[in-house]
Design a protein around this motif. Structure first.
Motif, PDB file in Angstrom:
ATOM      1  N   LEU A   1       7.623   4.208  -6.350  1.00 24.48           N
ATOM      2  CA  LEU A   1       8.699   3.227  -6.537  1.00 24.48           C
ATOM      3  C   LEU A   1       9.318   3.515  -7.898  1.00 24.48           C
ATOM      4  O   LEU A   1       8.667   3.348  -8.931  1.00 24.48           O
ATOM      5  N   ASP A   2      10.565   3.945  -7.899  1.00 20.03           N
ATOM      6  CA  ASP A   2      11.217   4.452  -9.104  1.00 20.03           C
ATOM      7  C   ASP A   2      12.387   3.551  -9.476  1.00 20.03           C
ATOM      8  O   ASP A   2      13.307   3.353  -8.664  1.00 20.03           O
TER       9      ASP A   2
ATOM     10  N   LEU B   1       0.842  -1.187   0.000  1.00 20.78           N
ATOM     11  CA  LEU B   1       0.000   0.000   0.000  1.00 20.78           C
ATOM     12  C   LEU B   1       0.882   1.243   0.000  1.00 20.78           C
ATOM     13  O   LEU B   1       1.813   1.358   0.806  1.00 20.78           O
ATOM     14  N   GLY B   2       0.581   2.168  -0.879  1.00 22.89           N
ATOM     15  CA  GLY B   2       1.343   3.407  -0.933  1.00 22.89           C
ATOM     16  C   GLY B   2       0.649   4.527  -0.198  1.00 22.89           C
ATOM     17  O   GLY B   2      -0.554   4.752  -0.364  1.00 22.89           O
ATOM     18  N   ALA B   3       1.404   5.235   0.615  1.00 18.73           N
ATOM     19  CA  ALA B   3       0.898   6.465   1.204  1.00 18.73           C
ATOM     20  C   ALA B   3       0.787   7.523   0.119  1.00 18.73           C
ATOM     21  O   ALA B   3       1.353   7.380  -0.974  1.00 18.73           O
ATOM     22  N   PRO B   4       0.065   8.616   0.354  1.00 19.44           N
ATOM     23  CA  PRO B   4       0.050   9.698  -0.635  1.00 19.44           C
ATOM     24  C   PRO B   4       1.469  10.149  -0.965  1.00 19.44           C
ATOM     25  O   PRO B   4       2.268  10.447  -0.072  1.00 19.44           O
TER      26      PRO B   4
ATOM     27  N   LEU C   1      -0.061   3.085  -5.390  1.00 20.50           N
ATOM     28  CA  LEU C   1       1.384   3.198  -5.528  1.00 20.50           C
ATOM     29  C   LEU C   1       1.710   3.662  -6.946  1.00 20.50           C
ATOM     30  O   LEU C   1       1.093   3.213  -7.908  1.00 20.50           O
ATOM     31  N   THR C   2       2.678   4.556  -7.081  1.00 21.20           N
ATOM     32  CA  THR C   2       3.192   4.934  -8.392  1.00 21.20           C
ATOM     33  C   THR C   2       4.439   4.115  -8.689  1.00 21.20           C
ATOM     34  O   THR C   2       5.357   4.053  -7.861  1.00 21.20           O
ATOM     35  N   VAL C   3       4.458   3.478  -9.855  1.00 19.71           N
ATOM     36  CA  VAL C   3       5.598   2.662 -10.287  1.00 19.71           C
ATOM     37  C   VAL C   3       6.076   3.247 -11.610  1.00 19.71           C
ATOM     38  O   VAL C   3       5.327   3.268 -12.598  1.00 19.71           O
ATOM     39  N   GLN C   4       7.327   3.685 -11.644  1.00 18.05           N
ATOM     40  CA  GLN C   4       7.810   4.392 -12.826  1.00 18.05           C
ATOM     41  C   GLN C   4       9.311   4.197 -13.015  1.00 18.05           C
ATOM     42  O   GLN C   4      10.026   3.778 -12.098  1.00 18.05           O
TER      43      GLN C   4
ATOM     44  N   HIS D   1      -5.875   1.310  -8.083  1.00 17.86           N
ATOM     45  CA  HIS D   1      -5.662   2.684  -7.619  1.00 17.86           C
ATOM     46  C   HIS D   1      -4.193   3.081  -7.676  1.00 17.86           C
ATOM     47  O   HIS D   1      -3.702   3.810  -6.805  1.00 17.86           O
ATOM     48  N   SER D   2      -3.502   2.614  -8.687  1.00 16.63           N
ATOM     49  CA  SER D   2      -2.076   2.887  -8.824  1.00 16.63           C
ATOM     50  C   SER D   2      -1.795   3.598 -10.141  1.00 16.63           C
ATOM     51  O   SER D   2      -2.624   3.596 -11.059  1.00 16.63           O
ATOM     52  N   THR D   3      -0.623   4.204 -10.211  1.00 17.74           N
ATOM     53  CA  THR D   3      -0.154   4.831 -11.433  1.00 17.74           C
ATOM     54  C   THR D   3       1.074   4.078 -11.923  1.00 17.74           C
ATOM     55  O   THR D   3       2.046   3.915 -11.177  1.00 17.74           O
ATOM     56  N   VAL D   4       1.000   3.576 -13.143  1.00 14.66           N
ATOM     57  CA  VAL D   4       2.104   2.826 -13.751  1.00 14.66           C
ATOM     58  C   VAL D   4       2.487   3.605 -15.003  1.00 14.66           C
ATOM     59  O   VAL D   4       1.745   3.597 -15.994  1.00 14.66           O
ATOM     60  N   GLN D   5       3.637   4.266 -14.958  1.00  9.83           N
ATOM     61  CA  GLN D   5       3.930   5.243 -16.003  1.00  9.83           C
ATOM     62  C   GLN D   5       5.418   5.297 -16.327  1.00  9.83           C
ATOM     63  O   GLN D   5       6.273   4.972 -15.503  1.00  9.83           O
TER      64      GLN D   5
END
Length: 514
Positions: free
Chosen positions: A126-127, A119-122, A148-151, A174-178
């Protein structure tokens, strides 16, 4: 890892020219407006009205660690992978706000254990730093990633950053994969991909493939899928068929609903090779460079209640500029159809209650007469239809007789196109011709010399014998219709009349704009 993706097979330029030379163009002037009242069974298409604007309104994760969760510190390089390794299965990990990094090796990744939750906090990111190839891999089941944002990961072509090894039962939500290379994620059986922002990945947002072709029960719901294929793979490897917002390969059972699929560099959604039992519903598919949706060498699908607009402008216009008159539809059904012998929730391909507006052409049903099991034109190397397990059986003399004559082909059959609204304003699309087609056609069978499908056998079959039907649709704009082969371009009255008898109960207002 991964698979060498193959391109959809279309007529080569010499074949197209030969067809043009051999056949005339029927119905050279637009039809007059249809003055008849709408039939009682006229469609009332009800497309998706909501748009999954996930990227602009991302849901926030928990601001504090849930009870019992392991806290992950962004200031400690490799903390996430190390704490995953030292914790038991079914542990919940809470990533604090900030930029989390793995150890710098290309294969330094997180290897979850069964039932783990991340779970990602605001503000938790993860880069991969353009150094790590993968974020999460391994074979553990029932892993959840959320908020969680994974980029910044650099997966190779056809490989994925999240769930790299296609483990089963994962939930990514509810994640961003970019901004990753390769695919943002792979898929396993029972995977749930919900309410994510999947954008600007180098090849795909998701590559739904697993070794052994065992992806079943896939759900893709409420995601925004945009700007993918930034590495422009079709230019780097012409004809590879290796780009899309999402690519599906040999998936049995998928629900793809409520997504906003837009501005991808190529096809929006592409199901290619022995997929079965798909439902594409309530999606908004718009402004993709290529087709909105391709369903290829696959079986049994429902495509309903979708809004499909302004797709295929780039690829359609490019083909037209090259002198290619093939009817590149924005919904493209290629060697795919309904098959009652393969268990699914439907035994047809049903395309209904969709609104298609200002796309480069409409729906194309196509079957390559030279593409069948064991033929050189079968670009899905090593694969046969779901009706014939042993590819070597599809050889002479047996292939010329029942049941192999029918079962060695991926057939475009049992496709119903009804209750849709097709609207086209050429001034919006910016075209003069070749952007206004509906089509059901094949090519002349030419190879190999032992093929039982030589000549126009398949063209006659797809056009008049394989139960492909248009009916109860509404057309607005200067639509034309292609039947049998690229040279037979028909007006609406010809399309409705013998021998084609398509679009019973449909209406055309040819002089209206979009």
């Amino acid at each position: 890892m991964g698979i060498k993706w193959r391109h959809r097979v279309l007529p080569a330029a010499p074949l197209v020219l030969a067809l043009l030379a051999a056949t005339g163009c029927e119905g050279g002037t637009p039809d007059t407006p249809d003055a008849r009242p709408a039939p009682t069974a006229a469609p009332t298409a009800a497309p998706s009205t909501s748009v999954a604007r996930v990227c602009a309104a991302r849901a926030s994760g928990p601001a504090t660690a849930p009870a019992g969760a392991v806290t992950v510190d962004p200031s400690v390089v490799g903390d996430l992978a190390a704490k995953t390794e030292s914790s038991p299965p079914r542990t919940t990990f809470w990533l604090r706000p900030g930029r989390h990094r793995l150890e710098p090796g290309p294969y330094d990744q997180v290897l979850p254990k069964e039932g783990n939750r991340y779970l990602g906090a605001p503000g938790a990111v993860l880069d991969g730093g353009r150094t790590n190839q993968y974020a999460f891999g391994g074979t553990a089941r029932d892993v959840t990633l959320s908020h969680l944002t994974v980029q910044g990961f650099v997966a190779p072509q056809n490989e994925g950053v999240i769930n790299h090894d296609s483990a089963d039962g994962w939930v990514i939500e509810h994640s961003t994969v970019q901004d990753n290379s390769g695919a943002g994620m792979m898929a396993g059986a029972r995977q749930r991909v919900r309410a994510n922002c999947l954008r600007r990945n180098g090849q795909y947002a998701m590559n739904a493939y697993k070794a052994g072709d065992s992806v079943k029960g896939l759900v893709v719901e409420g995601n925004e899928i945009t700007g993918n294929n930034t590495d422009d793979w079709e230019r780097r490897q012409p004809g590879c068929g290796c780009s899309a917002g999402i690519k599906f390969w040999a998936v049995d059972g998928a629900d793809v609903r409520g997504n906003w699929v837009h501005d991808n560099r190529g096809t929006g959604l592409w199901a290619d090779n022995n997929n079965n039992d798909f439902r594409f519903e309530d999606n908004v598919l718009e402004a993709n460079d290529g087709a909105a949706l391709i369903y290829e060498t696959s079986y049994n699908a429902v495509i309903r209640n979708n809004t499909i607009r302004r797709n295929n402008w780039v690829e359609g216009r490019r083909a037209a500029a090259d002198g290619d008159d093939f009817p590149y539809g924005t919904v493209y059904v290629s060697e795919a159809g309904g098959e009652p012998r393969i268990p699914a929730r439907t035994d047809r391909i049903e395309i209904h209650r969709n609104v298609l507006e200002d796309n480069w052409s409409g729906i194309t049903l196509w079957e390559n007469a030279d593409r069948f099991c064991n033929s050189p034109a079968n670009t899905s190397t090593g694969y046969c239809t779901l009706l014939v397990k042993d590819t070597e059986r599809c050889a002479r003399p047996a292939i010329a007789t029942a049941p192999l004559y029918a079962d060695c082909r991926w057939k475009t059959q049992r496709v119903d196109v009804h209750g849709n609204r097709f609207s086209l304003d050429k001034s919006v699309v910016g075209c003069e011709e070749l952007c206004d087609r509906m089509a059901v056609l094949s090519n002349e069978g030419t190879s190999p010399d032992w093929s039982p499908y030589l000549g126009d056998r398949v063209a006659r079959a797809i056009t008049g014998e394989q139960h492909n039907r248009w009916y109860d649709n509404v057309y607005v704009g200067p639509w034309r219709f292609v039947a049998h082969d690229t040279g037979r371009v028909l007006g609406f009255r010809q399309w409705q009349g013998a021998p084609y008898r398509q679009d019973a109960g449909s209406t055309l207002r040819a002089r209206d704009g979009g």
